[in-house]
Design an enzyme around this catalytic site. Structure first.
Site, PDB file in Angstrom:
ATOM      1  N   LYS A  86      -3.381  92.087  20.711  1.00 13.76           N
ATOM      2  CA  LYS A  86      -3.739  90.685  20.914  1.00 13.76           C
ATOM      3  C   LYS A  86      -2.697  89.804  20.218  1.00 13.76           C
ATOM      4  O   LYS A  86      -2.280  90.112  19.094  1.00 13.76           O
ATOM      5  CB  LYS A  86      -5.135  90.445  20.336  1.00 13.76           C
ATOM      6  CG  LYS A  86      -5.768  89.107  20.710  1.00 13.76           C
ATOM      7  CD  LYS A  86      -7.219  89.044  20.258  1.00 13.76           C
ATOM      8  CE  LYS A  86      -7.871  87.725  20.660  1.00 13.76           C
ATOM      9  NZ  LYS A  86      -9.291  87.668  20.270  1.00 13.76           N
ATOM     10  N   SER A 161     -12.918  86.194  23.488  1.00 12.35           N
ATOM     11  CA  SER A 161     -11.551  85.714  23.535  1.00 12.35           C
ATOM     12  C   SER A 161     -10.512  86.803  23.786  1.00 12.35           C
ATOM     13  O   SER A 161      -9.354  86.511  24.085  1.00 12.35           O
ATOM     14  CB  SER A 161     -11.218  85.016  22.215  1.00 12.35           C
ATOM     15  OG  SER A 161     -11.244  85.927  21.125  1.00 12.35           O
ATOM     16  N   SER A 185     -16.195  88.270  20.791  1.00 15.78           N
ATOM     17  CA  SER A 185     -14.897  88.216  21.463  1.00 15.78           C
ATOM     18  C   SER A 185     -14.277  89.559  21.789  1.00 15.78           C
ATOM     19  O   SER A 185     -13.304  89.621  22.539  1.00 15.78           O
ATOM     20  CB  SER A 185     -13.905  87.405  20.615  1.00 15.78           C
ATOM     21  OG  SER A 185     -14.192  86.039  20.687  1.00 15.78           O
TER      22      SER A 185
END
Length: 497
Positions: A86, A161, A185
């Protein structure tokens, strides 16, 4: 080959049947085919592809496997495995922008702890995945990186997310991925993409200060299998000097050794809650969750229906009281002067957090947290794990903002308006009670062709039982294969107002 799991890949590397370089090239070819670019629409799961450095790392792994001999020390656990990280997990010398105009051009001065550990374990970091601005939404789109789409249905979001991570895994563009979770997330994109995501107990996986001190948050692993996710969790976890809240051993095999497959269901007492109080949950999601419970029961588990006194309104107010004193002010300070360039959902989050802080003091917020934690402990007394849906809705629009809330169709056909789209997911209670481990595993497809997930919630710090139950579910419950042809589905999402 791009959909090979990490355990199978390692076996083939050791046998000489496959090289890390060949696997990496398959993954990079898949990215070229389905991720899209400025001229070709696609999944858009990456902020950056690191092909040159990944190829160099893969060649080094090729040589290490070729040179290995019986009796040598074990090779690193992720050696040669393509891992997507990420973007918020900074890589020294590369940009660290988190989708924000205020951070454009910022450079990471050091590796994030999880990046450091992936590299030390031999992982080949080949790309960095998208998120919404500052990871503050359950969809994944931003002015900086555009719209990330669900490989199962390009009209749908992969969730957020960590949406780029889930989309990359589901589309065959990564074997493993790093993620993070402050209100779901990791688990939300796992559910929407048919992958596996793990939210560890607070501190089990080290983060980067200062926000690593926020006890709602945590970094974590995603994979296409429970076994792969356990492997990455073991690599990522354990005490780290950068994060004083971090704890426990690293890579001790406690999670992978807990995996028993279907046999792990025998003797488990599983609490079942389809709504965690009053969440409206789509009919297809309830049915698939019941299907999982029945499969566990048939394999020797005892299913116990449990009730919780929660409302989505109360849980939203509890979470935002917390955000109002920590995450919201941090975001406001970071983005000061660039408000006009923020996504609408980011401005809304900052405003909602500020309003909540004006209504509840930090001590009041702690009392709200403690009540939720106590009620969860009471509901789970006498059971080993709690089983509940991950999401309440079948899909969200890929570019949706849902600023005025969301209308959710319940199982009886009625429609209920929820004030905040975060209430469309059954995840945030387990960040409020953030010492519990939670694993989201696939349970099937919804009526609109987008995956559904269930959460396996454990008692505080009891990670092994969660992975035991998750391993049983994935052995017992058949789910469709990942989409080689992306975006086949088309359907209407929940209506926003």
């Amino acid at each position: 080959m791009a959909f090979l799991d990490a355990h199978a890949a390692r076996e083939r590397f050791r046998s000489g049947d496959l090289t890390p370089s060949a696997l990496l090239e398959a993954v990079l070819s898949r990215i070229d085919a389905v991720n899209g670019d400025g001229d070709r629409p696609g999944v858009n799961a990456f902020t950056e592809i690191l092909a040159d450095s990944a190829r160099a790392a893969a060649r080094a792994a090729d040589a290490a496997y070729a040179a290995a001999r019986p009796g040598d020390a074990p090779l690193p656990p992720l050696l040669g495995i393509p891992v997507a990280t990420k973007e918020k997990h900074g890589i020294a010398g590369l940009t660290l922008e988190q989708g924000l105009a205020a951070c454009r051009g910022d450079i990471a001065s050091a590796h994030h702890p999880v990046v450091e550990r992936v590299l030390a374990a031999g992982g080949v970091i080949h790309g960095r995945t998208t998120s919404p601005e500052f990871s503050c939404a359950t969809t994944t789109h931003s002015p900086m990186w555009g719209v990330t789409r669900n490989p199962w249905n390009l009209d749908a979001t992969p969730g957020g997310s960590s949406g780029g991570a889930g989309a990359a895994l589901a589309a065959g563009m990564a074997v493993l991925a790093t993620a993070s979770d402050i209100a779901g997330s990791t688990r939300i994109p796992a559910a929407f993409t048919g992958t596996v995501g793990y939210k560890a107990p607070y501190g089990r996986i080290p983060g980067a200060p200062p926000l690593s001190a926020d006890w709602y948050r945590g970094d974590g692993p995603m994979g296409r299998t429970v076994a792969d996710t356990a492997l990455l969790a073991e690599v990522m976890g354990g005490r780290h000097p950068v994060d004083h809240a971090s704890w426990g051993p690293q890579a001790n095999g406690s999670l992978t050794s807990a995996l028993q497959g279907a046999a792990g269901a025998q003797g488990l007492r599983v609490g079942l809650s389809l709504t965690l109080g009053d969440y409206p949950v789509a009919a297809s999601i309830r049915e698939r969750t019941l299907h999982v419970a029945r499969a566990l029961e048939a394999a020797g588990a005892e299913i116990v229906e449990v009730s919780l006194p929660w409302t989505t309104d109360r849980l939203r107010r509890t979470a935002f009281a917390h955000f109002g004193h920590i995450l919201g002010p941090a975001m406001a300070r970071l983005t000061a002067g660039t408000e006009a360039e923020l996504a609408d959902y980011t401005r809304r989050f900052i405003a909602d957090a500020a309003r909540a802080a004006s209504q509840e003091s930090l001590p009041d917020s702690l009392a709200l947290d403690a009540a939720v934690q106590s009620e969860l402990a009471a509901a789970m007394a006498g059971v080993d794990v709690l089983l509940t849906p991950t999401q309440a809705v079948e899909m969200l629009d890929a570019d949706g903002a849902y600023l005025d809330g969301i209308d959710v169709r319940d199982a009886d056909g009625s429609t209920r308006h929820l004030e905040h789209y975060w209430e469309a997911h059954l995840t945030s209670p387990f960040n409020i009670a953030n010492r519990v481990p939670v694993l989201s595993v696939p349970s099937g497809l919804s009526s609109v062709g987008v995956p559904i997930g269930v959460q396996v919630v454990g008692h505080p710090f009891d990670e092994a039982t969660v992975f035991r139950a998750g391993s049983a579910i994935t052995d017992l419950v058949a789910v469709p294969p990942f989409p080689v042809e992306i975006g086949a589905g088309r359907a209407a999402s929940p209506r926003s107002r």
